[in-house]
Design a protein around this motif. Structure first.
Motif, PDB file in Angstrom:
ATOM      1  N   PHE A 139       0.805  -1.222   0.000  1.00  0.00           N
ATOM      2  CA  PHE A 139       0.000   0.000   0.000  1.00  0.00           C
ATOM      3  C   PHE A 139       0.843   1.279   0.000  1.00  0.00           C
ATOM      4  O   PHE A 139       0.525   2.217  -0.760  1.00  0.00           O
ATOM      5  CB  PHE A 139      -0.957   0.011   1.203  1.00  0.00           C
ATOM      6  CG  PHE A 139      -1.725   1.281   1.346  1.00  0.00           C
ATOM      7  CD1 PHE A 139      -2.805   1.549   0.506  1.00  0.00           C
ATOM      8  CD2 PHE A 139      -1.376   2.223   2.303  1.00  0.00           C
ATOM      9  CE1 PHE A 139      -3.511   2.741   0.619  1.00  0.00           C
ATOM     10  CE2 PHE A 139      -2.081   3.404   2.427  1.00  0.00           C
ATOM     11  CZ  PHE A 139      -3.152   3.669   1.580  1.00  0.00           C
ATOM     12  N   PRO A 140       1.896   1.409   0.821  1.00  0.00           N
ATOM     13  CA  PRO A 140       2.684   2.653   0.771  1.00  0.00           C
ATOM     14  C   PRO A 140       3.271   2.930  -0.604  1.00  0.00           C
ATOM     15  O   PRO A 140       3.320   4.090  -1.043  1.00  0.00           O
ATOM     16  CB  PRO A 140       3.793   2.408   1.812  1.00  0.00           C
ATOM     17  CG  PRO A 140       3.216   1.397   2.734  1.00  0.00           C
ATOM     18  CD  PRO A 140       2.375   0.502   1.885  1.00  0.00           C
ATOM     19  N   LEU A 141       3.724   1.867  -1.299  1.00  0.00           N
ATOM     20  CA  LEU A 141       4.279   2.076  -2.640  1.00  0.00           C
ATOM     21  C   LEU A 141       3.199   2.551  -3.610  1.00  0.00           C
ATOM     22  O   LEU A 141       3.437   3.463  -4.423  1.00  0.00           O
ATOM     23  CB  LEU A 141       4.903   0.777  -3.147  1.00  0.00           C
ATOM     24  CG  LEU A 141       5.534   0.831  -4.541  1.00  0.00           C
ATOM     25  CD1 LEU A 141       6.675   1.829  -4.572  1.00  0.00           C
ATOM     26  CD2 LEU A 141       6.025  -0.552  -4.958  1.00  0.00           C
ATOM     27  N   ILE A 142       2.000   1.964  -3.528  1.00  0.00           N
ATOM     28  CA  ILE A 142       0.894   2.398  -4.387  1.00  0.00           C
ATOM     29  C   ILE A 142       0.492   3.838  -4.064  1.00  0.00           C
ATOM     30  O   ILE A 142       0.207   4.638  -4.956  1.00  0.00           O
ATOM     31  CB  ILE A 142      -0.306   1.443  -4.227  1.00  0.00           C
ATOM     32  CG1 ILE A 142       0.081   0.025  -4.691  1.00  0.00           C
ATOM     33  CG2 ILE A 142      -1.505   1.951  -5.009  1.00  0.00           C
ATOM     34  CD1 ILE A 142      -1.000  -0.995  -4.474  1.00  0.00           C
ATOM     35  N   ASN A 170       0.698   6.857  -6.714  1.00  0.00           N
ATOM     36  CA  ASN A 170      -0.524   7.589  -7.041  1.00  0.00           C
ATOM     37  C   ASN A 170      -0.339   9.096  -6.851  1.00  0.00           C
ATOM     38  O   ASN A 170      -0.744   9.902  -7.700  1.00  0.00           O
ATOM     39  CB  ASN A 170      -1.667   7.083  -6.163  1.00  0.00           C
ATOM     40  CG  ASN A 170      -2.984   7.777  -6.459  1.00  0.00           C
ATOM     41  OD1 ASN A 170      -3.456   7.790  -7.590  1.00  0.00           O
ATOM     42  ND2 ASN A 170      -3.582   8.364  -5.427  1.00  0.00           N
ATOM     43  N   ASN A 171       0.316   9.490  -5.775  1.00  0.00           N
ATOM     44  CA  ASN A 171       0.521  10.918  -5.501  1.00  0.00           C
ATOM     45  C   ASN A 171       1.612  11.535  -6.364  1.00  0.00           C
ATOM     46  O   ASN A 171       1.700  12.765  -6.462  1.00  0.00           O
ATOM     47  CB  ASN A 171       0.861  11.123  -4.025  1.00  0.00           C
ATOM     48  CG  ASN A 171      -0.347  10.953  -3.130  1.00  0.00           C
ATOM     49  OD1 ASN A 171      -1.421  11.443  -3.436  1.00  0.00           O
ATOM     50  ND2 ASN A 171      -0.185  10.243  -2.031  1.00  0.00           N
ATOM     51  N   SER A 172       2.456  10.708  -6.972  1.00  0.00           N
ATOM     52  CA  SER A 172       3.505  11.262  -7.835  1.00  0.00           C
ATOM     53  C   SER A 172       2.934  11.870  -9.103  1.00  0.00           C
ATOM     54  O   SER A 172       3.603  12.660  -9.774  1.00  0.00           O
ATOM     55  CB  SER A 172       4.513  10.166  -8.195  1.00  0.00           C
ATOM     56  OG  SER A 172       3.915   9.174  -9.024  1.00  0.00           O
ATOM     57  N   PHE A 173       1.694  11.524  -9.435  1.00  0.00           N
ATOM     58  CA  PHE A 173       1.035  12.086 -10.616  1.00  0.00           C
ATOM     59  C   PHE A 173       0.052  13.198 -10.247  1.00  0.00           C
ATOM     60  O   PHE A 173      -0.790  13.573 -11.059  1.00  0.00           O
ATOM     61  CB  PHE A 173       0.294  10.983 -11.383  1.00  0.00           C
ATOM     62  CG  PHE A 173       1.203   9.945 -11.984  1.00  0.00           C
ATOM     63  CD1 PHE A 173       1.865  10.205 -13.170  1.00  0.00           C
ATOM     64  CD2 PHE A 173       1.402   8.730 -11.355  1.00  0.00           C
ATOM     65  CE1 PHE A 173       2.703   9.262 -13.737  1.00  0.00           C
ATOM     66  CE2 PHE A 173       2.232   7.783 -11.900  1.00  0.00           C
ATOM     67  CZ  PHE A 173       2.894   8.038 -13.093  1.00  0.00           C
ATOM     68  N   LYS A 174       0.148  13.713  -9.029  1.00  0.00           N
ATOM     69  CA  LYS A 174      -0.709  14.809  -8.587  1.00  0.00           C
ATOM     70  C   LYS A 174       0.124  16.073  -8.366  1.00  0.00           C
ATOM     71  O   LYS A 174       1.335  16.003  -8.116  1.00  0.00           O
ATOM     72  CB  LYS A 174      -1.415  14.456  -7.266  1.00  0.00           C
ATOM     73  CG  LYS A 174      -2.388  13.289  -7.350  1.00  0.00           C
ATOM     74  CD  LYS A 174      -3.014  13.057  -5.989  1.00  0.00           C
ATOM     75  CE  LYS A 174      -3.979  11.898  -5.989  1.00  0.00           C
ATOM     76  NZ  LYS A 174      -4.586  11.676  -4.640  1.00  0.00           N
ATOM     77  N   ASP A 224      -6.238  16.274  -0.611  1.00  0.00           N
ATOM     78  CA  ASP A 224      -6.674  14.879  -0.514  1.00  0.00           C
ATOM     79  C   ASP A 224      -5.590  13.999  -1.115  1.00  0.00           C
ATOM     80  O   ASP A 224      -5.411  13.955  -2.332  1.00  0.00           O
ATOM     81  CB  ASP A 224      -7.995  14.676  -1.263  1.00  0.00           C
ATOM     82  CG  ASP A 224      -8.552  13.272  -1.049  1.00  0.00           C
ATOM     83  OD1 ASP A 224      -7.963  12.529  -0.246  1.00  0.00           O
ATOM     84  OD2 ASP A 224      -9.562  12.942  -1.691  1.00  0.00           O
ATOM     85  N   SER A 225      -4.859  13.313  -0.252  1.00  0.00           N
ATOM     86  CA  SER A 225      -3.751  12.476  -0.716  1.00  0.00           C
ATOM     87  C   SER A 225      -4.125  11.013  -0.890  1.00  0.00           C
ATOM     88  O   SER A 225      -3.309  10.224  -1.362  1.00  0.00           O
ATOM     89  CB  SER A 225      -2.589  12.580   0.271  1.00  0.00           C
ATOM     90  OG  SER A 225      -2.970  12.077   1.547  1.00  0.00           O
ATOM     91  N   PHE A 226      -5.351  10.633  -0.498  1.00  0.00           N
ATOM     92  CA  PHE A 226      -5.730   9.217  -0.553  1.00  0.00           C
ATOM     93  C   PHE A 226      -6.677   8.894  -1.715  1.00  0.00           C
ATOM     94  O   PHE A 226      -6.960   7.726  -1.946  1.00  0.00           O
ATOM     95  CB  PHE A 226      -6.391   8.795   0.769  1.00  0.00           C
ATOM     96  CG  PHE A 226      -5.434   8.734   1.912  1.00  0.00           C
ATOM     97  CD1 PHE A 226      -4.647   7.614   2.120  1.00  0.00           C
ATOM     98  CD2 PHE A 226      -5.305   9.807   2.784  1.00  0.00           C
ATOM     99  CE1 PHE A 226      -3.762   7.557   3.171  1.00  0.00           C
ATOM    100  CE2 PHE A 226      -4.416   9.752   3.839  1.00  0.00           C
ATOM    101  CZ  PHE A 226      -3.635   8.629   4.046  1.00  0.00           C
ATOM    102  N   VAL A 244      10.933   9.479  -5.123  1.00  0.00           N
ATOM    103  CA  VAL A 244      10.963   8.179  -4.431  1.00  0.00           C
ATOM    104  C   VAL A 244      10.706   7.044  -5.417  1.00  0.00           C
ATOM    105  O   VAL A 244      11.385   6.007  -5.388  1.00  0.00           O
ATOM    106  CB  VAL A 244       9.930   8.160  -3.292  1.00  0.00           C
ATOM    107  CG1 VAL A 244       9.752   6.750  -2.747  1.00  0.00           C
ATOM    108  CG2 VAL A 244      10.360   9.098  -2.172  1.00  0.00           C
ATOM    109  N   ILE A 245       9.743   7.221  -6.308  1.00  0.00           N
ATOM    110  CA  ILE A 245       9.457   6.195  -7.308  1.00  0.00           C
ATOM    111  C   ILE A 245      10.665   5.972  -8.213  1.00  0.00           C
ATOM    112  O   ILE A 245      11.031   4.835  -8.527  1.00  0.00           O
ATOM    113  CB  ILE A 245       8.227   6.591  -8.147  1.00  0.00           C
ATOM    114  CG1 ILE A 245       6.968   6.568  -7.277  1.00  0.00           C
ATOM    115  CG2 ILE A 245       8.050   5.654  -9.334  1.00  0.00           C
ATOM    116  CD1 ILE A 245       6.648   5.202  -6.701  1.00  0.00           C
TER     117      ILE A 245
END
Length: 296
Positions: A45-48, A52-56, A64-66, A267-268
């Motif tokens: 989950f942390p990696l996902i 996900n947030n790297s494209f925001k 909203d980070s989730f 990080v990614i």
């Protein structure tokens, strides 16, 4: 009578085969699999979440980070490659980690072969010292290492990180490879001696090919440890031009601590090479670690 007995045995055999999967089912195995799935979810989950947030954008993450990204943006990755020069940092990490892997495999392989095959005075002492070297963390030796590198003029250079990392990974490499090489039959080397091979030819033509699983295991762990060694990299390397990827990530954190989108993208970019190496070579890890565990 014999036909009836044979028929009865055949029926019993078919019954056992058909009831096999039912007998293997147990509540304990189901519980174990559920626990493993839950543990895997907490790890993945942390990696996902980071991906996900790297494209925001930064503003979206703060609100909203989730939530799942609806309109992906590549601005964070463009900034990482452009302004932060992550491509150069990748090259520095490849030079350092690749050199460390080659050095550890070469010197560790030669030392392991000597300890596994030759009897000499002080062999037990040398082997014990190698084992004891695992007890000393890098933090305990950083002061003398820093002093030696500073006096030798190796600060802010690749070689200043490569040499300590080779020395730090040698003990682990020797222990793994000695355990594997000890299981190689002596008859193979004796046959090579009869054919006229020397010690050097025996090592390269017989021992190294047979010991590929242990060499692969050592190479994988050495690469990962060298790639992720932020502690030594930050102390030895201060110049941006020769800074590896992990040290650059820490710089991004200190300079752009509130830009969470850039942080997630960085990080990614740091984690992806490690995941690729592990996914493609994971079968060698267990094979190399357990190959020398049982003799016979």
């Amino acid at each position: 009578m014999a036909k009836d007995l044979a028929t009865t045995k055949a029926k019993n055999l078919k019954l056992k085969k058909s009831s096999g999967p039912i007998e293997q089912f147990s509540i304990g195995k189901v519980f174990i699999h559920i626990v493993l799935l839950l543990w895997a979810s907490t790890t993945v989950f942390p990696l996902i979440w980071v991906m996900n947030n790297s494209f925001k954008l930064k503003e979206t993450i703060l609100v909203d980070s989730f939530s799942l990204v609806k309109e992906p943006v590549l601005a964070n990755y463009i900034t990482a490659f452009g302004r932060m020069k992550i491509g150069t940092a990748y090259m520095n990490s490849l030079i350092i980690s690749g050199s460390v892997v080659l050095g550890v495999m070469l010197f560790g392989g030669l030392a392991s072969y000597i300890l596994a095959r030759y009897n000499f005075k002080g062999k037990i002492v040398v082997h014990s010292m190698v084992m004891a070297a695992l007890l000393f963390p890098a933090f305990a030796t950083i002061v003398p290492v820093f002093t030696m590198l500073y006096n030798a003029g190796l600060m802010n250079t690749h070689i200043g990180v490569i040499l300590p990392q080779i020395a730090g990974n040698m003990a682990f490499a020797i222990i793994i490879m000695v355990g594997f090489m000890s299981t190689i039959p002596m008859e193979l080397e004796e046959a090579a001696v009869v054919e006229g091979c020397g010690a050097w030819q025996i090592f390269w033509k017989i021992v190294v090919p047979i010991s590929k699983p242990s060499f692969a295991t050592v190479a994988i762990f050495t690469f990962l440890w060298s790639y992720n060694d932020l502690f030594l990299q930050k102390i030895i390397i201060r110049k941006t031009q020769v800074r590896p990827i992990c040290a650059l990530l820490d710089t991004i954190k200190s300079q752009y601590g509130t830009d969470y989108g850039l942080m997630c993208a960085s990080v990614i970019l740091v984690v992806v090479p490690v995941l690729i190496v592990y996914l493609f070579l994971q079968k060698y890890i267990i094979k190399g670690l357990t190959a020398g565990a049982v003799k016979g």
